[in-house]
Each structure stands twice: as structure tokens, then as C-alpha cells.
Design a protein around this motif. Structure first.
Motif, PDB file in Angstrom:
ATOM      1  N   CYS A 275      20.741  47.872  20.935  1.00 15.24           N
ATOM      2  CA  CYS A 275      20.011  47.332  19.783  1.00 15.24           C
ATOM      3  C   CYS A 275      19.680  45.860  19.977  1.00 15.24           C
ATOM      4  O   CYS A 275      18.633  45.389  19.514  1.00 15.24           O
TER       5      CYS A 275
ATOM      6  N   LEU B  30      12.430  51.165  17.277  1.00 16.57           N
ATOM      7  CA  LEU B  30      13.568  51.734  16.550  1.00 16.57           C
ATOM      8  C   LEU B  30      13.727  53.223  16.832  1.00 16.57           C
ATOM      9  O   LEU B  30      14.845  53.748  16.820  1.00 16.57           O
TER      10      LEU B  30
ATOM     11  N   VAL C  96      15.554  53.324  19.972  1.00 20.26           N
ATOM     12  CA  VAL C  96      16.958  53.042  19.684  1.00 20.26           C
ATOM     13  C   VAL C  96      17.659  54.297  19.156  1.00 20.26           C
ATOM     14  O   VAL C  96      18.802  54.582  19.516  1.00 20.26           O
TER      15      VAL C  96
ATOM     16  N   SER D 274      25.155  48.855  15.594  1.00 20.79           N
ATOM     17  CA  SER D 274      23.709  48.888  15.813  1.00 20.79           C
ATOM     18  C   SER D 274      23.003  47.830  14.965  1.00 20.79           C
ATOM     19  O   SER D 274      22.139  47.091  15.452  1.00 20.79           O
TER      20      SER D 274
ATOM     21  N   LEU E 242      20.831  44.389  16.154  1.00 21.06           N
ATOM     22  CA  LEU E 242      19.492  44.024  15.700  1.00 21.06           C
ATOM     23  C   LEU E 242      19.493  42.655  15.027  1.00 21.06           C
ATOM     24  O   LEU E 242      18.588  41.836  15.246  1.00 21.06           O
TER      25      LEU E 242
END
Length: 235
Positions: A8, A124, A127, A147, A151
Motif C-alpha cells: 500500500c 486501489l 492493491v 493497509s 496509504l
């Protein structure tokens, strides 16, 4: 839960290297309507990626037996290919400039909205695929927390550099993350081969790791060494 955090963090840097410099530029020039478009587009992309990711997770949870094993094996190989493509083959096209791209600045409010939405959705969703491989390996709350932290850390790093608060070299950070990601890709590839062919080929996991890691690291280091030798830094 180090892997979800690192993944992330890396993907987040890719996202925010596009969005945050734009927002900083818009705010500096009092183009608040453009900033609003970027924020709304980012929110929409995140929402759609979350919905699609939830659907994928719910459907995967229904797979059991041979079907589940087949999915796990194929997912590992797909993720390994994705890492190879994005980390090794596309590295020469990566841009780490923390100033707003002039091409993006010239976009309309609608263009900025679409750009932000697509950027967040694409990264995303990628991810989500990575995290899917770790879904059964630990506490879901810890997985989600690591996660989100990854980010948030990516956003903070890009923001402080874009605002001139720090001299962090994002290229170096990204390089180290890529080294880790290649290792993770090798693990996914080996694990995928082991799930699919472990009953028939002994040491499938180790063989897969070596077949993936050695060429990938060679290509990565070869390209970087070549750039270094031709950069004029060596006299």
C-alpha cells in the motif's frame, strides 16, 4: 502484516504523486474548484474500488476445494506477472517529479475529476488483488489497519516533499520498495506453482522463486547499472 503495508505504501506513492502535486498547485493558485474536482474524483475512485474489491472478496470466500486451490494458484501467478510488469518492465517510464504535471494542469474540472477517479480506482484495485493473497493469513482488522497505514504514510511522504518540507528522495524510496516487491512477486510465483503443480513436481516452490527472482533482479540491476555508467558520475 508487513507485506500489505509495503504494498500500500508503494501503490499509494504512485497514486499521490499524481494527485497531491495537483492539489498543492491548485490551492497555491486559489483554484479551489479544481481542488474540489480532484478530491471528489479521488473519493469516487476509492468508492468504486472498495465496492469491486468487496465483491471479489465475497466471491472468493465461496470457493472451496479444488476450485479454491486453482484460484489461489492462478492468483499467485497473475500477481507475480503484475509485479514483473509494473516493477521491472515499466520502471523506465516512471516519473517521480513532485511538481504538478503541466499536462494535468491544463485539464478542465471534469478532466481532473476523471483523472483522479481513474488513478485511485486502478491502483486501489491492484492493491485489492495483493491483499487478497493475505486475507486468510491473519486478523482482518490488522490487515485493513496495516493497509490504511501504508496509504496514509504514502500520502504524508508525497505531501511533505511536494510542499518542500523535506528533501526525501522519492526515487530512492520507490527503488527500495521495488526490491521488496520483486521478492514478494517471487514468493507469489513460487507459491502459485506449488499449489498448481506441487503434487507432481517436487520443490515447485523453490524452483518458482529462483526462476522469478534471479531474472527479475538481474534486469532491474542491469538497467540501473547501465544508467549509472552512462550518467557521467564515473570519471
Amino acid at each position: 502484516m508487513l507485506a500489505p503495508f509495503i504494498i500500500c505504501l508503494r501503490e499509494g506513492i504512485e497514486i499521490f504523486l499524481v494527485i497531491i502535486p495537483l492539489v498543492v498547485y491548485f490551492n497555491k493558485n486559489k483554484l479551489y474548484g479544481m481542488t474540489k474536482s480532484a478530491v471528489l474524483g479521488s473519493a469516487l475512485g476509492t468508492l468504486i474500488a472498495t465496492i469491486v474489491g468487496s465483491i471479489i472478496f465475497s466471491q472468493v470466500a465461496l470457493l472451496n476445494g479444488p476450485a479454491g486451490e486453482l484460484f489461489d494458484g492462478l492468483l499467485g501467478i497473475i500477481l507475480a506477472a503484475l509485479v514483473l510488469y509494473s516493477v521491472v518492465l515499466l520502471r523506465k517510464n516512471k516519473s517521480f517529479n513532485t511538481t504538478a504535471n503541466q499536462q494535468f494542469i491544463s485539464l478542465s474540472k471534469k478532466g481532473v475529476f476523471i483523472l483522479a477517479a481513474i488513478t485511485f480506482f486502478r491502483e486501489l484495485l491492484e492493491v485489492t488483488l495483493f491483499i487478497l493473497t493475505s486475507a486468510g493469513a491473519g486478523d482482518p482488522v490488522l490487515l485493513i489497519g496495516s493497509s490504511v497505514l501504508g496509504l496514509a504514510s504514502a500520502a504524508l511522504i508525497v505531501y511533505v516533499v511536494a510542499r518542500g518540507f523535506s528533501m526525501i528522495n522519492i526515487s530512492v524510496v520507490f527503488y527500495m520498495l521495488n526490491i521488496f516487491l520483486i521478492g514478494l512477486g517471487a514468493y507469489y510465483f513460487g507459491d502459485g506453482l506449488d499449489v498448481l503443480f506441487g503434487k507432481y513436481v517436487p520443490e515447485s516452490f523453490k524452483l518458482g522463486v529462483l526462476l522469478y527472482a534471479l531474472p527479475s533482479y538481474y534486469l532491474m540491476l542491469k538497467n540501473d547499472l547501465k544508467k549509472y555508467l552512462t550518467s557521467g558520475m564515473i570519471k
